[in-house]
Design a protein around this motif. Structure first.
Motif, PDB file in Angstrom:
ATOM      1  N   SER A 215      37.478  68.449  25.057  1.00 11.53           N
ATOM      2  CA  SER A 215      37.382  67.960  23.680  1.00 11.53           C
ATOM      3  C   SER A 215      38.651  67.180  23.386  1.00 11.53           C
ATOM      4  CB  SER A 215      37.250  69.124  22.691  1.00 11.53           C
ATOM      5  OG  SER A 215      38.445  69.906  22.691  1.00 11.53           O
ATOM      6  N   LEU A 216      38.669  66.462  22.253  1.00  5.09           N
ATOM      7  CA  LEU A 216      39.899  65.756  21.863  1.00  5.09           C
ATOM      8  C   LEU A 216      41.051  66.735  21.617  1.00  5.09           C
ATOM      9  CD1 LEU A 216      38.715  62.884  19.474  1.00  5.09           C
ATOM     10  CD2 LEU A 216      39.932  62.627  21.647  1.00  5.09           C
ATOM     11  N   HIS A 272      32.404  57.567  34.024  1.00  2.00           N
ATOM     12  CA  HIS A 272      33.542  57.919  33.170  1.00  2.00           C
ATOM     13  C   HIS A 272      34.611  58.649  33.959  1.00  2.00           C
ATOM     14  CE1 HIS A 272      35.201  59.965  29.343  1.00  2.00           C
ATOM     15  NE2 HIS A 272      35.408  58.659  29.222  1.00  2.00           N
ATOM     16  N   GLY A 273      35.815  58.078  33.979  1.00  2.27           N
ATOM     17  CA  GLY A 273      36.944  58.714  34.642  1.00  2.27           C
ATOM     18  C   GLY A 273      36.884  58.545  36.144  1.00  2.27           C
ATOM     19  N   GLY A 274      38.068  58.563  36.770  1.00  2.00           N
ATOM     20  CA  GLY A 274      38.080  58.392  38.223  1.00  2.00           C
ATOM     21  C   GLY A 274      39.397  58.783  38.860  1.00  2.00           C
ATOM     22  N   PRO A 275      39.726  60.083  38.877  1.00  2.00           N
ATOM     23  CA  PRO A 275      40.996  60.500  39.493  1.00  2.00           C
ATOM     24  C   PRO A 275      40.960  60.384  41.011  1.00  2.00           C
ATOM     25  CG  PRO A 275      39.721  62.422  38.858  1.00  2.00           C
ATOM     26  CD  PRO A 275      38.965  61.221  38.351  1.00  2.00           C
ATOM     27  N   CYS A 283      36.736  63.742  40.779  1.00  2.00           N
ATOM     28  CA  CYS A 283      35.416  63.872  40.153  1.00  2.00           C
ATOM     29  C   CYS A 283      35.401  63.123  38.827  1.00  2.00           C
ATOM     30  CB  CYS A 283      35.078  65.343  39.871  1.00  2.00           C
ATOM     31  SG  CYS A 283      35.187  66.444  41.288  1.00  2.00           S
ATOM     32  N   ASN A 284      34.218  62.695  38.389  1.00  2.00           N
ATOM     33  CA  ASN A 284      34.109  62.093  37.061  1.00  2.00           C
ATOM     34  C   ASN A 284      34.446  63.141  35.994  1.00  2.00           C
ATOM     35  OD1 ASN A 284      31.028  62.868  37.831  1.00  2.00           O
ATOM     36  ND2 ASN A 284      31.363  63.126  35.633  1.00  2.00           N
ATOM     37  N   SER A 285      34.553  62.710  34.751  1.00  5.15           N
ATOM     38  CA  SER A 285      35.050  63.591  33.691  1.00  5.15           C
ATOM     39  C   SER A 285      34.090  64.738  33.380  1.00  5.15           C
ATOM     40  CB  SER A 285      35.305  62.792  32.408  1.00  5.15           C
ATOM     41  OG  SER A 285      34.076  62.433  31.795  1.00  5.15           O
ATOM     42  N   ILE A 286      34.671  65.855  32.963  1.00  5.08           N
ATOM     43  CA  ILE A 286      33.852  66.962  32.462  1.00  5.08           C
ATOM     44  C   ILE A 286      33.057  66.510  31.242  1.00  5.08           C
ATOM     45  CG2 ILE A 286      34.014  69.177  31.223  1.00  5.08           C
ATOM     46  CD1 ILE A 286      36.100  70.069  33.212  1.00  5.08           C
ATOM     47  N   MET A 287      33.657  65.663  30.397  1.00  6.65           N
ATOM     48  CA  MET A 287      32.936  65.152  29.218  1.00  6.65           C
ATOM     49  C   MET A 287      31.665  64.416  29.631  1.00  6.65           C
ATOM     50  SD  MET A 287      34.365  66.134  26.448  1.00  6.65           S
ATOM     51  CE  MET A 287      33.423  65.093  25.344  1.00  6.65           C
ATOM     52  N   ALA A 288      31.732  63.624  30.706  1.00  8.69           N
ATOM     53  CA  ALA A 288      30.552  62.898  31.175  1.00  8.69           C
ATOM     54  C   ALA A 288      29.488  63.863  31.683  1.00  8.69           C
ATOM     55  CB  ALA A 288      30.955  61.925  32.281  1.00  8.69           C
TER      56      ALA A 288
END
Length: 559
Positions: A215-216, A272-275, A283-288
C-alpha cells in the motif's frame, strides 16, 4: 529457384496487430471506469483502491525456467502464451509481468514483452519509456542522493561519514563508466568531495521497495527504513533520519499504480515493476499481482532467470510478504538449452545430439527438484524451436514419463495461445488440486542457517564459506537485530553454483559469501557471491546499433 521468406521480427508482428482500445480491455478485466487512468489509446494505469474483490482471490501460476543459456528459453513468451491459451479456454485470466529496463533493451538481452505471436503490446512503448515508472524510481533514488549530499554540505547534523555512504545514484542504462565516480569537486560551494557510483535503476533498493510494498502507507514506511550509510561512530543512518520519506512517496505515488496493457490476443495484462533478479528478487510488484488476483480467477506471472534464483525468491520473499501461494509452477525448457547444459557449443545446437541432450537434462531434473522442495508439483513447458528433432523431443517426453513429471509441448512463439493449449490444460488440472506449498526456512533462523539451507537444498551445493568481511557484517547485522529477515542471494544466473562456467548439475561445490548488505526497506539481506555487477556494461555490438525510427515515427530494429 526457391526463395526463402524471411520471418517477421517480434516488432513487425506487434505492429501488424490490431490493438483494442484500453477501455475495452479494462471492461474485459472487470475494471470499473473510475479506476482506469488512460495513457493514450492502448495503455492505462489502475487505481487499486477502486478495485473491489470479485469473490475469491485468483490462483497464481508461476512460470520459471531451467538455468538460462545463450541458446534462449523463452520464459516471458511462454508466460504470455499460457495466459492466451487459458483465455482461449474461456478462463478469466490475467498475466502479470515485470517492466523492461532500457539497459538490457539497448544492450544485448532484449526486452521483456514476450516474443513472436505471444507478446504484450504496444511492444515498443513497453520496452521504451512506457508510463514513466522507471523514470519516477530513478528520480526518487537520485532525489535521496542529492538530499544526502546537501545534508553534509549544510553542516552534517547527523554526522554522516562521507566514506561510509552506501546510497548510490542510478540511471536506467548500461554505463560502465559510471560505476565509480567522484562527486563534489570544484571547491567548497560545490559540496563535499567523495567517492560515489551509479547503479542501474532496476538495482536500486527503491525498485525492490516499490515491488514489495502492499500500500502507499507501507511504501512510505519501507522507504523510511532504508539505510543510506553510517555515522562517524559507525551507527546506521536511515531515510527517516533525513525526514524525506514523504517526499519520496510523493514522487512515486502515480508510478505505484499498476499498468494495464494487452496481449496480441486481447488478454488483459498488468506490467509493473522490475527489480534485478540477481541483486534483488526479480519479480513484478506485489501490487500488480494482488490487483490481478482481485480481478481474475487465474493470474499467470513469472520470476527472473531459473528456479534457483527467481522462483526461490518468489517463494521465500514475494509469496511470504504478499501472503499468497502458487497453485501451479511451470518450468520452461528448450532442447537447445538442454544440449548446451550437456556440453554442446551454441554453434552446433542445430545438429541432432540426443546423448548431449540426455546429459543436459540433469539441469532440468534439478529444477524439478527445486520446485518440489517447496511442496508444489511442476509442469514442464517444452518450448519448441524449429531445429528440434522428433528424436530429441521424444527423449525429453520419455524421461518425464519415467520420472512421473507433467510435460506439455508448447509452440506459442509461432502459434500464440493455440500453441499453449496443451500446457494450459495441464495447468487447469494442477490448480484444482491442493498442494503443500511452504517456504523453505523460518526468518528467525540464523543467517548462516538460512544461507546454508538455500545452498544445499536449492543449488545442490555442499556448503557455504563466509569471507572475513561477511563474518564481520553478520556480527553487525545481529547487533542491530536485522538478522530476522529473508535472504536474497546475489549470484550468477548461468549456473546452479556461484561459478558461471559450471553448467548442467554441478555437485560438491562450496558457495562463497563475500559480502552481506542489509536492505531494510525491501526487507531482506542481500548475500553477494562471485562478481555480481549492479551497473552492467554494453557489449561490443549493442542492440542500439540496429535501432531507429521511420519517417512516420514508427520504431524499427527493436527486436
Amino acid at each position: 529457384m526457391m526463395t526463402t521468406v524471411k520471418p517477421l521480427t517480434d516488432l513487425e508482428i506487434a505492429m501488424q496487430a490490431e490493438l483494442r482500445p484500453i477501455t475495452e480491455i479494462a471492461k474485459v478485466a472487470g475494471i470499473p471506469e473510475e479506476a482506469l487512468e488512460q495513457y493514450g489509446k492502448y495503455k492505462g494505469k489502475i487505481d487499486p483502491n477502486l478495485i473491489a474483490p470479485q469473490g475469491d482471490d485468483a490462483k497464481v501460476v508461476l512460470v520459471t525456467a531451467i538455468s538460462p543459456t545463450p541458446a534462449g528459453e523463452g520464459k516471458s513468451t511462454v508466460t504470455v502464451g499460457l495466459a492466451d491459451a487459458l483465455h482461449q479456454l474461456d478462463q478469466k485470466v490475467m498475466v502479470a509481468l515485470r517492466e523492461p529496463s532500457l539497459g538490457p533493451v539497448m544492450g544485448i538481452k532484449g526486452g521483456a514483452a514476450g516474443g513472436g505471436h505471444a507478446q504484450v503490446v504496444p511492444m515498443e512503448d513497453i520496452n521504451l519509456h512506457f508510463t514513466g515508472d522507471l523514470h519516477a524510481i530513478s528520480t526518487a533514488n537520485n532525489a535521496l542522493a542529492a538530499i544526502i549530499d546537501n545534508h553534509i554540505h549544510q553542516g552534517n547534523a547527523l554526522q554522516i561519514d562521507p566514506r561510509r555512504i552506501i546510497w548510490k545514484r542510478v540511471v536506467d542504462l548500461n554505463d560502465r563508466a559510471l560505476r565509480n565516480v567522484v562527486v563534489g569537486l570544484g571547491g567548497p560551494a560545490q559540496g563535499m568531495p567523495r567517492e560515489d557510483g551509479f547503479d542501474i535503476t532496476v538495482a536500486s533498493e527503491i525498485m525492490a521497495v516499490f515491488c514489495l510494498a502492499t500500500s502507499l502507507t507501507d511504501l512510505q514506511e519501507r522507504l523510511a527504513n532504508i539505510v543510506i550509510g553510517y555515522t562517524f561512530e559507525k551507527e546506521p543512518v536511515f531515510v527517516r533520519d533525513l525526514q524525506v520519506e514523504g517526499a519520496l512517496t510523493l514522487l512515486l505515488k502515480e508510478a505505484f499504480k499498476p499498468n494495464l496493457v494487452q496481449t496480441l490476443e486481447g488478454t488483459p495484462a498488468i506490467i509493473h515493476g522490475g527489480p534485478f533478479a540477481n541483486i534483488a528478487h526479480g519479480c513484478n510488484s506485489i501490487m500488480a499481482t494482488q490487483t490481478a488476483r482481485k480481478l481474475a480467477d487465474i493470474v499467470v506471472t513469472e520470476a527472473g532467470f531459473g528456479s534457483d534464483l527467481g522462483a526461490e525468491k518468489f517463494m521465500n520473499i514475494k509469496a511470504r510478504m504478499g501472503q499468497f501461494k502458487p497453485s501451479a509452477v511451470v518450468v520452461v525448457a528448450t532442447i537447445r538449452a538442454l544440449k548446451m547444459h550437456g556440453g554442446i557449443a551454441k554453434s552446433d545446437l542445430a545438429q541432432e545430439n540426443v546423448a548431449a541432450l540426455q546429459q543436459g537434462m540433469a539441469n532440468l531434473a534439478k529444477h524439478v527438484d527445486i520446485i518440489r522442495t517447496f511442496g508444489v508439483e511442476p509442469i514442464i513447458a517444452l518450448n519448441r524451436f524449429i531445429t528440434d528433432t522428433e528424436a530429441e523431443l521424444q527423449a525429453v517426453l520419455d524421461w518425464c514419463a519415467t520420472e512421473n513429471i507433467r510435460i506439455a509441448r508448447t509452440n506459442v512463439w509461432e502459434q500464440g495461445g493455440e500453441g499453449g493449449i496443451a500446457l494450459a490444460q495441464q495447468v487447469l488440472q494442477v490448480i484444482e488440486q491442493e498442494n503443500e506449498f511452504h517456504v523453505l526456512y523460518d526468518v528467525t533462523e540464523s543467517i548462516e542457517q538460512k544461507v546454508t539451507t538455500i545452498v544445499q537444498r536449492i543449488y545442490g551445493g555442499a556448503g557455504v564459506q563466509f569471507g572475513e568481511k561477511a563474518k564481520k557484517q553478520i556480527q553487525q547485522i545481529e547487533q542491530y537485530g536485522w538478522d530476522i529477515l529473508p535472504i536474497c542471494m546475489a549470484k550468477t544466473q548461468y549456473s546452479l553454483s556461484d561459478q558461471p562456467q559450471l553448467l548442467g548439475r554441478p555437485e560438491g561445490f562450496t558457495v562463497t559469501i563475500r559480502e552481506i548488505i542489509p536492505k531494510l526497506g525491501a526487507g531482506f539481506l542481500v548475500c553477494l557471491t562471485g562478481d555480481i555487477l549492479t551497473m552492467p556494461g554494453l557489449p561490443k555490438q549493442p542492440a542500439a546499433l540496429h535501432m531507429g525510427v521511420t519517417a512516420d515515427g514508427k520504431a524499427k530494429g527493436l527486436f
